[in-house]
Structure formats: structure tokens, C-alpha cells
Design an enzyme around this catalytic site. Structure first.
Site, PDB file in Angstrom:
ATOM      1  N   ILE A 161       0.962  -1.174  -0.186  1.00 41.49           N
ATOM      2  CA  ILE A 161       0.050   0.074   0.137  1.00 41.49           C
ATOM      3  C   ILE A 161       0.961   1.273  -0.074  1.00 41.49           C
ATOM      4  CG2 ILE A 161      -1.683   1.234   1.369  1.00 41.49           C
ATOM      5  CD1 ILE A 161      -2.876  -1.632   2.384  1.00 41.49           C
ATOM      6  N   CYS A 211       2.218   1.605   7.536  1.00 40.18           N
ATOM      7  CA  CYS A 211       2.901   0.526   8.051  1.00 40.18           C
ATOM      8  C   CYS A 211       1.953  -0.251   9.234  1.00 40.18           C
ATOM      9  CB  CYS A 211       3.909   1.174   9.121  1.00 40.18           C
ATOM     10  SG  CYS A 211       3.542   2.410  10.102  1.00 40.18           S
ATOM     11  N   PRO A 212       2.132  -1.449   9.361  1.00 37.20           N
ATOM     12  CA  PRO A 212       1.592  -2.252  10.233  1.00 37.20           C
ATOM     13  C   PRO A 212       1.510  -1.809  11.907  1.00 37.20           C
ATOM     14  CG  PRO A 212       3.405  -3.392   9.843  1.00 37.20           C
ATOM     15  CD  PRO A 212       3.466  -2.319   8.919  1.00 37.20           C
ATOM     16  N   THR A 238      -4.345   5.994   7.323  1.00 36.31           N
ATOM     17  CA  THR A 238      -5.347   4.870   6.796  1.00 36.31           C
ATOM     18  C   THR A 238      -4.645   3.398   6.964  1.00 36.31           C
ATOM     19  OG1 THR A 238      -4.083   4.944   4.613  1.00 36.31           O
ATOM     20  CG2 THR A 238      -5.983   6.379   4.498  1.00 36.31           C
ATOM     21  N   SER A 239      -3.865   3.219   7.935  1.00 36.10           N
ATOM     22  CA  SER A 239      -3.524   1.746   8.136  1.00 36.10           C
ATOM     23  C   SER A 239      -4.072   1.458   9.403  1.00 36.10           C
ATOM     24  CB  SER A 239      -2.034   1.955   8.490  1.00 36.10           C
ATOM     25  OG  SER A 239      -1.405   0.810   8.675  1.00 36.10           O
ATOM     26  N   ARG A 240      -3.608   1.945  10.558  1.00 35.35           N
ATOM     27  CA  ARG A 240      -4.291   1.318  12.056  1.00 35.35           C
ATOM     28  C   ARG A 240      -4.528   2.354  12.791  1.00 35.35           C
ATOM     29  NH1 ARG A 240      -5.994  -2.003   9.419  1.00 35.35           N
ATOM     30  NH2 ARG A 240      -5.922  -4.483   9.305  1.00 35.35           N
ATOM     31  N   ASP A 264      -8.720   7.233   8.523  1.00 37.95           N
ATOM     32  CA  ASP A 264      -9.688   6.526   8.184  1.00 37.95           C
ATOM     33  C   ASP A 264      -9.713   5.108   9.175  1.00 37.95           C
ATOM     34  OD1 ASP A 264     -11.565   5.325   5.944  1.00 37.95           O
ATOM     35  OD2 ASP A 264     -10.007   3.692   5.987  1.00 37.95           O
ATOM     36  N   GLU A 269     -11.962   2.340  17.347  1.00 45.52           N
ATOM     37  CA  GLU A 269     -12.996   2.468  16.351  1.00 45.52           C
ATOM     38  C   GLU A 269     -14.071   1.054  16.558  1.00 45.52           C
ATOM     39  OE1 GLU A 269     -11.546   0.206  12.618  1.00 45.52           O
ATOM     40  OE2 GLU A 269     -10.332   2.041  12.956  1.00 45.52           O
ATOM     41  N   HIS A 301     -13.258   3.710   8.091  1.00 48.46           N
ATOM     42  CA  HIS A 301     -12.274   2.543   7.606  1.00 48.46           C
ATOM     43  C   HIS A 301     -13.103   2.101   6.403  1.00 48.46           C
ATOM     44  CE1 HIS A 301      -9.457  -0.705   9.569  1.00 48.46           C
ATOM     45  NE2 HIS A 301      -9.694  -0.947   8.274  1.00 48.46           N
TER      46      HIS A 301
END
Length: 338
Positions: A161, A211-212, A238-240, A264, A269, A301
Site C-alpha cells: 500500500i 505501516c502495520p 489509513t493504516s491502523r 480512516d 473504532e 475505515h
């Protein structure tokens, strides 16, 4: 050709679009699919009976307690219909003999394009302009943006991504800086510069996170890292949600050090996203505070949410379960977590 297997898969956090795309993909597998809208956690374990596999999403909880109950109930496989796996206790899964898969790459362009859409929306204020014109207000006051051309965009994490996003950013004529523990030679050949995280933060007009979420990246954006950023920086995630210390970001917005924020994802969440709460009083004061800022854009999300991505997620997930069931080698080893 129809493959006849008797595997039963129980889905959690399922929505109408999950049913649509998984039922379509299942025509070539003939699995038995059982859908629940509720998220997976200790409170719903009694719903699981005679199930071979669990299909979970980003906010389902698969900690040691849940995994132990699943193993006792005869569950053999955990299939994550997402790329991230921070919600799974992989050590517990391995100890219990549970096989775990994920979808390591599903149209990375979907998330990358959404990240760029957030940048363009925040910058050119198209969401505000849309509402103004509908009210017959054609004034331009307060809508001024800036050119992305020759600005510096920092990309933290250049997996599938992040790499897709970096290429999009480069297409705008921006200077693109990247940080990752593994450098992507293709991106370097395109003129994207790998630098230290500190240099990226200090020189970027826009910082986009790809990144994760791991122990080493939790609250990657915090009070200290914000101080290293440019004044009026734009921050996109937009990851976590856990990559950001939300309190520190709110402080950064209040002090005007952070000029724009697009998220996002959100750390809490699971209590909000993927639900219609329009007739509910939201008790989360933090998200309410975030949404009160005029320079903050929140989407729920949805970055992954394209037809192409959902097709790939469904096919990849069911293919992984087929490989597990038939003890076949995976074409993409990154799909196997345990």
C-alpha cells in the site's frame, strides 16, 4: 469446475457486502457459510457450533481466551479477511494448533487512492465547497489550498500500500521521502528517497502512515514525534488507529502544530465504525473532539472499500482455507501467519 468440500466457515462482523462478495466467490468452493453481524469476542462464543473455520475482520478479538474456546469447539482455521493481524494472539494460535491466514495484498491501490483523496479533500476543502454550493453560497473565502507540486510528502511504510501511495504522490510532482526497515528498489529507481524517520518527519509537508500496527509502531505518532514535524503539517492515517496517540494529536491540533488531520482508522473504532449510529448519543468524547475541528477529516475505515478489493479479499480468503483443508502449498507464503 465445482470443488466439493464440507468445510463450514462462520463469519463475524459481516455486512451485506461481505455476503454478496463471499457468496459469489464461494461458487467455486461450495463451502458452507454462516454469517453473524456481531463482532467476535468472548460474549458470542456460544454462537459457534460445528464450525471448521472462523472468518474475522479488523475489530474482532482473537486473544488467547477466545482462541482457547475456539479450539475446544473444534475450530481448526482462522481466516482474517484483512491484511493486519494485530488483533490475533499468534503465539496462542500456534500453541493451540490453529492455522491462521490473512489477505496480505488486496488491491493496495484502493487504500492508497483513498489516502490521496483525503489529502486533496483536506487541502482543497472540496467537502466544504460541496456543502456551500448546495446552500447557494458561491464565495471562495476560506477555501484556499496549496499546490501539491514540489511539496514534500513523507511515506512511513513502503509495503504494497505504501509503495502504491508513493507512486501516486510522485505523479503529482511532489518530492517523496520514504522510511521503512526494508527499502524498495523499484521506488528508489523512481526517484523516491529513503531517509531516516527523523528526517522524514522534519522535512515533510504531508506525512502518510502505511505501516502495520506492532509493539514497535504503536503510538508512532506521539508528542515527541509531532514536535519534530513541520509547523502546519498534514497527517494522514489509513493504516491502523493505534499508530497514533490520539491525545497527542489533539494537542497538536489545538496548538496549530498539526494543520490538517485525515484518519480512516481510529484507536477505539471497534465501538463506532461499520455501524449506523445516527440516532445514538456517542459517548466517546475523543472522537467527538476530533470531529469538532474544521481541519480534521474522518472516514470510517472505508479506504479498502472498492469492488476490486472486495473481490480479491473474498477469493483470497476462501482460497487460503481451501489450501489449509487440502494441505496444499500457498502461492503467496505471506498469507500464512501460523
Amino acid at each position: 469446475m465445482i470443488i466439493t468440500l464440507n468445510m463450514k466457515i462462520t463469519f463475524f462482523s459481516s455486512k451485506p457486502y461481505d455476503k454478496e462478495f463471499f457468496n459469489k466467490a464461494n461458487q467455486q468452493f461450495n463451502f458452507e457459510l454462516d454469517y453473524f453481524e456481531t463482532h467476535l469476542g468472548p460474549h458470542v462464543l456460544n454462537l459457534i457450533e460445528n464450525t471448521d473455520a472462523i472468518c474475522a475482520f479488523v475489530n474482532d478479538k482473537l486473544d488467547a481466551e477466545v482462541l482457547e474456546h475456539l479450539a475446544k469447539k473444534g475450530v481448526k482455521y482462522i481466516a482474517l479477511r484483512c491484511a493486519g493481524f494485530n488483533n490475533v494472539d499468534l503465539e496462542a494460535a500456534k500453541r493451540l494448533g490453529l492455522k491462521v491466514s490473512r489477505v496480505p495484498a488486496y488491491s493496495p491501490e484502493a487504500v492508497a487512492e483513498h489516502a490521496m483523496a483525503m489529502i486533496l479533500t483536506l487541502n482543497r476543502k472540496t467537502h466544504k465547497a460541496y456543502n456551500r454550493v448546495r446552500e447557494q453560497n458561491f464565495a471562495l473565502n476560506g477555501l484556499m489550498g496549496f499546490n501539491l507540486y514540489q511539496k514534500t510528502i513523507g511515506v512511513i511504510g513502503t509495503g504494497n500500500i505504501g509503495a502504491a501511495f508513493a507512486k501516486i504522490a510522485k505523479g503529482f510532482g511532489a518530492r517523496v521521502l520514504a522510511y521503512d526497515i526494508t527499502e524498495n528498489q523499484e521506488l528508489k529507481d523512481l526517484g523516491i528517497e529513503y531517509v531516516s524517520q527523523e528526517q522524514l518527519l522534519s522535512e515533510s509537508d504531508i506525512v502518510s502512515l502505511h505501516c502495520p500496527l506492532m509493539d514497535s509502531t504503536r503510538h508512532l505518532i506521539n508528542a515527541d514525534s509531532i514536535k519534530k514535524m513541520k509547523k502546519n503539517v498534514m497527517l494522514i492515517n489509513t493504516s491502523r488507529g493505534g499508530l497514533i496517540d490520539t491525545k497527542a494529536v489533539i494537542d497538536g491540533l489545538k496548538s496549530k502544530h498539526i494543520g490538517y488531520l485525515g484518519i480512516d482508522v481510529y484507536e477505539q473504532e471497534e465501538k463506532l465504525f461499520f455501524r449506523d449510529l445516527s440516532h445514538t448519543i456517542i459517548e466517546d468524547d475523543t472522537i467527538q473532539r476530533l470531529m469538532s475541528f474544521p481541519n480534521v477529516l474522518v472516514t470510517a475505515h472505508q479506504a479498502f472499500f472498492t469492488q476490486e478489493a472486495l473481490d480479491q479479499i473474498a477469493n483470497s480468503t476462501l482460497t487460503s482455507l481451501s489450501h489449509f483443508e487440502k494441505n496444499e502449498e500457498f502461492e503467496n507464503p505471506n498469507a500464512v501467519l501460523v
